[in-house]
Motif scaffolding. Sequence first.
Motif, PDB file in Angstrom:
ATOM      1  N   THR A   1       0.807  -1.223   0.000  1.00 56.27           N
ATOM      2  CA  THR A   1       0.000   0.000   0.000  1.00 56.27           C
ATOM      3  C   THR A   1       0.839   1.272   0.000  1.00 56.27           C
ATOM      4  O   THR A   1       0.523   2.217  -0.745  1.00 56.27           O
ATOM      5  N   PRO A   2       1.919   1.380   0.811  1.00 58.44           N
ATOM      6  CA  PRO A   2       2.731   2.606   0.761  1.00 58.44           C
ATOM      7  C   PRO A   2       3.285   2.896  -0.633  1.00 58.44           C
ATOM      8  O   PRO A   2       3.339   4.054  -1.059  1.00 58.44           O
ATOM      9  N   GLU A   3       3.689   1.851  -1.351  1.00 58.53           N
ATOM     10  CA  GLU A   3       4.208   2.035  -2.706  1.00 58.53           C
ATOM     11  C   GLU A   3       3.103   2.509  -3.638  1.00 58.53           C
ATOM     12  O   GLU A   3       3.320   3.387  -4.488  1.00 58.53           O
ATOM     13  N   ARG A   4       1.923   1.950  -3.481  1.00 54.88           N
ATOM     14  CA  ARG A   4       0.793   2.347  -4.323  1.00 54.88           C
ATOM     15  C   ARG A   4       0.400   3.797  -4.043  1.00 54.88           C
ATOM     16  O   ARG A   4       0.030   4.539  -4.960  1.00 54.88           O
ATOM     17  N   ILE A   5       0.472   4.189  -2.797  1.00 54.43           N
ATOM     18  CA  ILE A   5       0.158   5.581  -2.442  1.00 54.43           C
ATOM     19  C   ILE A   5       1.121   6.531  -3.133  1.00 54.43           C
ATOM     20  O   ILE A   5       0.716   7.541  -3.728  1.00 54.43           O
ATOM     21  N   LEU A   6       2.408   6.206  -3.083  1.00 55.93           N
ATOM     22  CA  LEU A   6       3.402   7.082  -3.709  1.00 55.93           C
ATOM     23  C   LEU A   6       3.241   7.107  -5.223  1.00 55.93           C
ATOM     24  O   LEU A   6       3.349   8.170  -5.845  1.00 55.93           O
TER      25      LEU A   6
ATOM     26  N   PRO B   1      -9.527   7.365   3.506  1.00 49.10           N
ATOM     27  CA  PRO B   1      -8.504   8.309   3.969  1.00 49.10           C
ATOM     28  C   PRO B   1      -7.762   7.781   5.190  1.00 49.10           C
ATOM     29  O   PRO B   1      -6.566   8.005   5.334  1.00 49.10           O
ATOM     30  N   GLY B   2      -8.490   7.059   6.055  1.00 43.40           N
ATOM     31  CA  GLY B   2      -7.847   6.495   7.246  1.00 43.40           C
ATOM     32  C   GLY B   2      -6.752   5.508   6.890  1.00 43.40           C
ATOM     33  O   GLY B   2      -5.714   5.452   7.564  1.00 43.40           O
ATOM     34  N   ASN B   3      -6.989   4.712   5.853  1.00 40.93           N
ATOM     35  CA  ASN B   3      -5.979   3.754   5.398  1.00 40.93           C
ATOM     36  C   ASN B   3      -4.742   4.498   4.907  1.00 40.93           C
ATOM     37  O   ASN B   3      -3.607   4.116   5.193  1.00 40.93           O
ATOM     38  N   LEU B   4      -4.967   5.581   4.170  1.00 40.93           N
ATOM     39  CA  LEU B   4      -3.841   6.380   3.684  1.00 40.93           C
ATOM     40  C   LEU B   4      -3.078   7.005   4.844  1.00 40.93           C
ATOM     41  O   LEU B   4      -1.845   6.951   4.892  1.00 40.93           O
ATOM     42  N   TYR B   5      -3.823   7.570   5.816  1.00 31.01           N
ATOM     43  CA  TYR B   5      -3.170   8.237   6.947  1.00 31.01           C
ATOM     44  C   TYR B   5      -2.396   7.263   7.825  1.00 31.01           C
ATOM     45  O   TYR B   5      -1.468   7.659   8.529  1.00 31.01           O
ATOM     46  N   TYR B   6      -2.777   5.996   7.783  1.00 28.94           N
ATOM     47  CA  TYR B   6      -2.036   4.979   8.547  1.00 28.94           C
ATOM     48  C   TYR B   6      -0.593   4.894   8.058  1.00 28.94           C
ATOM     49  O   TYR B   6       0.327   4.666   8.838  1.00 28.94           O
ATOM     50  N   HIS B   7      -0.417   5.080   6.757  1.00 27.21           N
ATOM     51  CA  HIS B   7       0.926   4.984   6.167  1.00 27.21           C
ATOM     52  C   HIS B   7       1.613   6.344   6.065  1.00 27.21           C
ATOM     53  O   HIS B   7       2.829   6.441   6.277  1.00 27.21           O
ATOM     54  N   TYR B   8       0.857   7.373   5.728  1.00 29.84           N
ATOM     55  CA  TYR B   8       1.392   8.742   5.620  1.00 29.84           C
ATOM     56  C   TYR B   8       0.402   9.683   6.297  1.00 29.84           C
ATOM     57  O   TYR B   8      -0.697   9.894   5.787  1.00 29.84           O
ATOM     58  N   ARG B   9       0.786  10.209   7.445  1.00 33.09           N
ATOM     59  CA  ARG B   9      -0.177  10.935   8.269  1.00 33.09           C
ATOM     60  C   ARG B   9      -0.600  12.290   7.687  1.00 33.09           C
ATOM     61  O   ARG B   9      -1.563  12.888   8.176  1.00 33.09           O
TER      62      ARG B   9
END
Length: 221
Positions: free
Chosen positions: A9-14, A42-50
Amino acid sequence: MERKPKRRTPERILDTALKLFNTYGEPGVTTTAIADEMNISPGNLYYHYRCKDKIVEALFAAYRAEIEHTLAAPEQRPVHAEDAWLFLHLIFEAIHKYRFIYRDINEITSRYRVLGAQFKRILAHKRRTAAAILTGLVKAGELRASPQDVEALAVNMTVIATYWLSYELARNPHNDEDAQEEKEESRALARGAFHVISLAAPYLAPRERELFDDLSKRYLN
């Protein structure tokens, strides 16, 4: 056929943030827009990048690692005139990949002070690398320029490489989502590489100038 492992998920976010930043500009993209594009909460995203700042910092770190690696290449061996095209191509590839940085360069470096300091060091590295390449060409007899010429050329090359994308965008605004516009942007970067190296053209020795004239026609076409 072996299946590729799913991206974390962090890679997909970036990856998603980079695509959106490049398309719409970093200031115009929110974390909510990134989450919506990925179909995650949004909560899933904030878990990796606040916050968005952390996403920008992570993308800038990736850009910095890539550009610094490319800039260090001429230190490994002397660069000849014919190598300059490849070197510039790699530089402009990195600029294109992380073009949101260059499109909003003043905005980003003023809002993200730490990134501003890092970008300042990248600019200095660009100038040193350009000067080292030019000095090597002088020693090889492929360039006829004084130390003062070399220093001025290195600065001018750095300025054009850094702000070329901003110039092209101001001259011809467009949307990256259009495939034709994406192709035009690639041509714009090719023109940028041409104009960077053309600064040194008047100083090239006859053989190298002939090579430049030949390569430039093919490169721009």
